[in-house]
Enzyme design. Structure first.
Site, PDB file in Angstrom:
ATOM      1  N   ASP A 175       0.906  -1.140   0.000  1.00 23.89           N
ATOM      2  CA  ASP A 175       0.000   0.000   0.000  1.00 23.89           C
ATOM      3  C   ASP A 175       0.945   1.189   0.000  1.00 23.89           C
ATOM      4  O   ASP A 175       1.553   1.509   1.026  1.00 23.89           O
ATOM      5  CB  ASP A 175      -0.861  -0.007   1.281  1.00 23.89           C
ATOM      6  CG  ASP A 175      -1.847   1.148   1.302  1.00 23.89           C
ATOM      7  OD1 ASP A 175      -1.447   2.264   0.932  1.00 23.89           O
ATOM      8  OD2 ASP A 175      -3.003   0.948   1.693  1.00 23.89           O
ATOM      9  N   HIS A 176       1.116   1.818  -1.154  1.00 25.24           N
ATOM     10  CA  HIS A 176       2.238   2.762  -1.260  1.00 25.24           C
ATOM     11  C   HIS A 176       2.086   3.965  -0.323  1.00 25.24           C
ATOM     12  O   HIS A 176       3.067   4.622  -0.006  1.00 25.24           O
ATOM     13  CB  HIS A 176       2.476   3.185  -2.713  1.00 25.24           C
ATOM     14  CG  HIS A 176       1.509   4.191  -3.248  1.00 25.24           C
ATOM     15  ND1 HIS A 176       0.247   3.871  -3.658  1.00 25.24           N
ATOM     16  CD2 HIS A 176       1.620   5.526  -3.429  1.00 25.24           C
ATOM     17  CE1 HIS A 176      -0.367   4.968  -4.080  1.00 25.24           C
ATOM     18  NE2 HIS A 176       0.443   5.993  -3.946  1.00 25.24           N
ATOM     19  N   HIS A 238      -5.896   2.694   1.215  1.00 22.64           N
ATOM     20  CA  HIS A 238      -5.064   3.805   1.711  1.00 22.64           C
ATOM     21  C   HIS A 238      -5.696   4.525   2.909  1.00 22.64           C
ATOM     22  O   HIS A 238      -5.063   4.740   3.928  1.00 22.64           O
ATOM     23  CB  HIS A 238      -4.828   4.844   0.616  1.00 22.64           C
ATOM     24  CG  HIS A 238      -4.224   4.304  -0.644  1.00 22.64           C
ATOM     25  ND1 HIS A 238      -3.249   3.345  -0.650  1.00 22.64           N
ATOM     26  CD2 HIS A 238      -4.443   4.591  -1.954  1.00 22.64           C
ATOM     27  CE1 HIS A 238      -2.898   3.074  -1.902  1.00 22.64           C
ATOM     28  NE2 HIS A 238      -3.612   3.811  -2.708  1.00 22.64           N
TER      29      HIS A 238
HETATM   30  C1  BG6 Z   1      -3.535   4.654  -6.334  1.00 26.02           C
HETATM   31  C2  BG6 Z   1      -4.906   4.746  -6.931  1.00 26.02           C
HETATM   32  O1  BG6 Z   1      -3.474   3.603  -5.410  1.00 26.02           O
HETATM   33  O2  BG6 Z   1      -3.221   5.874  -5.670  1.00 26.02           O
HETATM   34  C3  BG6 Z   1      -4.989   5.923  -7.880  1.00 26.02           C
HETATM   35  O3  BG6 Z   1      -5.191   3.543  -7.636  1.00 26.02           O
HETATM   36  C4  BG6 Z   1      -4.558   7.194  -7.196  1.00 26.02           C
HETATM   37  O4  BG6 Z   1      -6.312   6.054  -8.402  1.00 26.02           O
HETATM   38  C5  BG6 Z   1      -3.210   7.003  -6.534  1.00 26.02           C
HETATM   39  O5  BG6 Z   1      -4.487   8.220  -8.179  1.00 26.02           O
HETATM   40  C6  BG6 Z   1      -2.829   8.210  -5.712  1.00 26.02           C
HETATM   41  O6  BG6 Z   1      -1.513   8.069  -5.256  1.00 26.02           O
HETATM   42  P1  BG6 Z   1      -0.643   9.328  -4.883  1.00 26.02           P
HETATM   43  O7  BG6 Z   1       0.622   8.758  -4.337  1.00 26.02           O
HETATM   44  O8  BG6 Z   1      -0.439  10.125  -6.152  1.00 26.02           O
HETATM   45  O9  BG6 Z   1      -1.419  10.106  -3.887  1.00 26.02           O
END
Ligand code: BG6
Length: 471
Positions: A175-176, A238
Site C-alpha cells: 500500500d504505497h 489507503h
Molecule cells: C492509487 C490509486 O493507489 O493511488 C490511484 O489507484 C490514485 O487512483 C493514486 O491516483 C494516488 O496516489 P498518490 O501517491 O499520487 O497520492
C-alpha cells in the site's frame, strides 16, 4: 552470513511494460542503486509480452528513469543499472512458458527470489501457478499490488491461493501510502511528544479529518477505475490504513506484529453503519464529464468521490467523528490529516494540528494568543513546519516505492498491509456499499476543479466542516 554462502536475490517484475513499472518501480530501483542500497550483484528480471531485447528495453527504461527519478540521472550510474536489468519475453498466462523462465534463471545464476506482481489481480493466480509448476512451493517472497481482489470473496480466494505457494509472512501486500514520509512520521509526532500524546483522545479532540484530494481524473485507467471507484480504489486500502495509524493504541514496538495488531484493533472497532444511517454517513459522487472518459461506460454509476463519517467504538474515540474524503478532479492535489481539538471557550477558535502528507510535507499547528498590543482579544496564531522545504531537492527523502521495495528485500513487513487488515476493511466497505445500493441513494455530481459535491454537508449536522484552518 558470509559472502560465499549469501544467496543472491533476484527481483522479477511481472508487468514489466506497464505504467507502474515505468513510472514508479524502475525509478525507485535506480534511486536505491544510487544510494548504495542495492546489492551490487542483484539481478532484476523484467517479464513482458512484447518482443524486446534487453538492450531495447534498457533504452526505454532509461527514458522513464530520466523523467521520473527523484535523483538526477547520471550516465555512469545508468550504465551500471542496465547491467543488472534483464528483459525476458513470455506470455505469463501460458503455463508451459515457465520452463523457459526457469532455464533463464539458471543461466543467470538466480537462487533466491522476490517476485513483484505488478499486474491486475486476476493474473496473480495464474502467475503463482506457473511459477510453482517449475519451482518448489513455499520458497521466495512476493509483493502484490493493490487492489487485492475485486471484492471480499475474490480477495479471500486470492489470499488462500497465494498462501498455498508462499509462506504467509512472505506475501507483501503493498500500500504505497504506507511508504510516504509523513505517514511514517505519524508515530513520532504522536508518541514522542507528550503535548500531543496526552490529548490524543475524545476528551480533547473534537473531530479528525483525513483527506486525499486529487487534481487528476482517471487518465488512461478508465477501464480499471470504472470497475472499481473511489471506495475500493482509495478508501478500502489507503484511507483506512491511515485511519488505523492515526487512531491506534500505542504499540510496544513500532514495528512488526505489535503495530499490526494495534492497527487491526482499530479496523475491527469501526462502528457499523446500517441502512438507517447510511444517508448521513456516506456521500458518493461523480465528476461531471466522467462518463465521456476513455473506456468508461457512458451510463456509469461509478463514484469518483467518496466522503464518509466514521466512528471508532472504543473508549479513546468515544463520539469523535472521523471524516474521510477522497476524489478525483478536485482542482488540487492535497493529502492531510487534520486533528481539530475542542474549543476551550465557545468564542475562541479551536487548536488545529495538521499533518501534511503531500504535496507539501510538514506539520501545522494553530493555537491562541492574546492579540498583541492593548487589546485583550484572543486571536489564532500558527506555526507551520515545512519538512519538504528543508529537503527541497528530495535528496534525503526516499519515494514510497523505494522504501517498500527495500523493506521487502530485507523481509521487513511492518509497513505492508496484513491480510487480516485487508479482510476487515473489505468487509466494512462492502457492507457500506450494499446498504447504499439497497437504500437507493442518489449518486451526486460535482464540477471538475471544484471542492467536490455540496451534498457532503449532510455529514456535518453539528456545524463541523472540512478543514480550512491553514492560515
Ligand atoms: C492509487 C490509486 O493507489 O493511488 C490511484 O489507484 C490514485 O487512483 C493514486 O491516483 C494516488 O496516489 P498518490 O501517491 O499520487 O497520492
Amino acid at each position: 552470513m558470509n559472502g560465499e554462502n549469501k544467496k543472491l536475490l533476484t527481483l522479477t517484475i511481472f508487468g514489466g511494460t506497464g505504467d507502474l513499472t515505468f513510472r514508479k518501480l524502475l525509478p525507485a530501483l535506480y534511486n536505491l542503486q544510487e544510494t548504495n542500497k542495492l546489492d551490487k550483484q542483484m539481478n532484476i528480471v523484467i517479464i513482458g509480452r512484447r518482443s524486446y531485447t534487453t538492450k531495447e528495453y534498457g533504452k526505454i527504461a532509461c527514458d522513464w528513469i530520466q523523467k521520473f527519478s527523484r535523483l538526477s540521472y547520471q550516465e555512469e550510474s545508468i550504465q551500471q543499472f542496465l547491467q543488472r536489468l534483464h528483459y525476458y519475453q513470455m506470455d505469463f498466462t501460458n503455463i508451459d512458458a515457465y520452463q523457459g523462465l526457469q532455464a533463464y534463471y539458471a543461466q543467470l545464476g538466480c537462487k533466491e527470489h522476490l517476485f513483484y506482481f505488478a499486474v491486475a489481480p486476476r493474473f496473480f493466480e495464474v502467475i503463482a501457478n506457473g511459477l510453482f509448476h517449475v519451482m518448489p512451493a513455499q520458497q521466495g517472497k512476493v509483493i502484490v499490488e493493490k487492489p487485492f481482489g475485486e471484492d471480499l470473496i475474490s480477495a479471500k480466494k486470492l489470499n488462500q491461493y497465494l498462501e498455498n505457494f508462499f509462506q504467509k509472512e512472505n506475501v507483501y501486500h503493498i500500500d504505497h501510502y504506507l511508504g510516504k514520509e509523513m505517514i511514517r512520521n505519524m508515530q513520532a509526532i504522536r508518541f514522542m511528544n507528550p503535548i500531543f500524546q496526552g490529548v490524543w483522545n475524545h476528551e480533547f479532540i473534537d473531530h479528525v479529518e483525513i483527506s486525499a484530494l486529487e487534481e487528476v481524473g482517471v487518465e488512461n485507467r478508465g477501464g480499471y477505475y470504472d470497475q472499481s471507484g473511489a471506495l475500493k480504489d482509495m478508501v478500502q486500502n489507503h484511507l483506512l490504513q491511515i485511519l488505523s495509524i492515526v487512531a491506534m493504541e500505542k504499540p510496544n514496538h513500532f514495528f512488526g506484529d505489535d503495530m499490526h495488531e494495534k492497527q487491526l484493533e482499530v479496523l475491527r472497532s469501526l462502528k457499523p453503519i446500517d441502512k438507517s444511517n447510511i444517508k448521513e454517513s456516506m456521500v458518493l459522487a461523480q465528476y461531471e464529464g466522467y462518463r465521456d472518459e476513455d473506456k468508461v461506460d457512458p451510463n456509469s454509476h461509478t463514484e469518483t468521490y467518496a466522503a464518509l463519517k466514521l466512528y471508532i467504538d472504543n473508549e479513546r474515540w468515544k463520539d469523535v467523528p472521523f471524516y474521510i474524503r477522497t476524489g478525483k478532479k478536485l482542482g488540487r492535489r492535497e493529502m492531510e490529516v487534520v486533528i481539530t481539538f475542542k474549543q476551550s471557550e465557545p468564542e475562541v477558535e479551536p487548536n488545529v494540528l495538521i499533518i501534511k502528507i503531500q504535496p507539501t510535507e510538514g506539520v501545522y499547528f494553530r493555537f491562541n494568543i492574546k492579540k498583541p498590543g492593548d487589546s485583550d482579544e484572543v486571536v489564532p496564531a500558527s506555526m507551520d513546519f515545512c519538512q519538504s522545504c528543508l529537503d527541497f531537492n528530495r535528496i534525503n527523502t526516499p519515494e514510497a516505492y523505494e522504501r517498500l521495495l527495500l523493506a521487502a528485500m530485507h523481509s521487513e513487513s511492518s509497513w505492508f498491509s496484513q491480510w487480516e487488515q485487508i479482510e476487515t476493511s473489505w468487509t466494512f466497505i462492502e457492507q457500506l456499499k450494499q446498504f447504499y445500493d439497497e437504500t437507493n441513494q442518489t449518486l451526486a455530481t460535482y464540477p471538475q476543479n471544484s471542492d467536490g459535491p455540496i451534498e457532503t454537508k449532510v455529514l456535518f449536522p453539528d456545524g463541523q466542516h472540512w478543514n480550512k484552518a491553514t492560515v
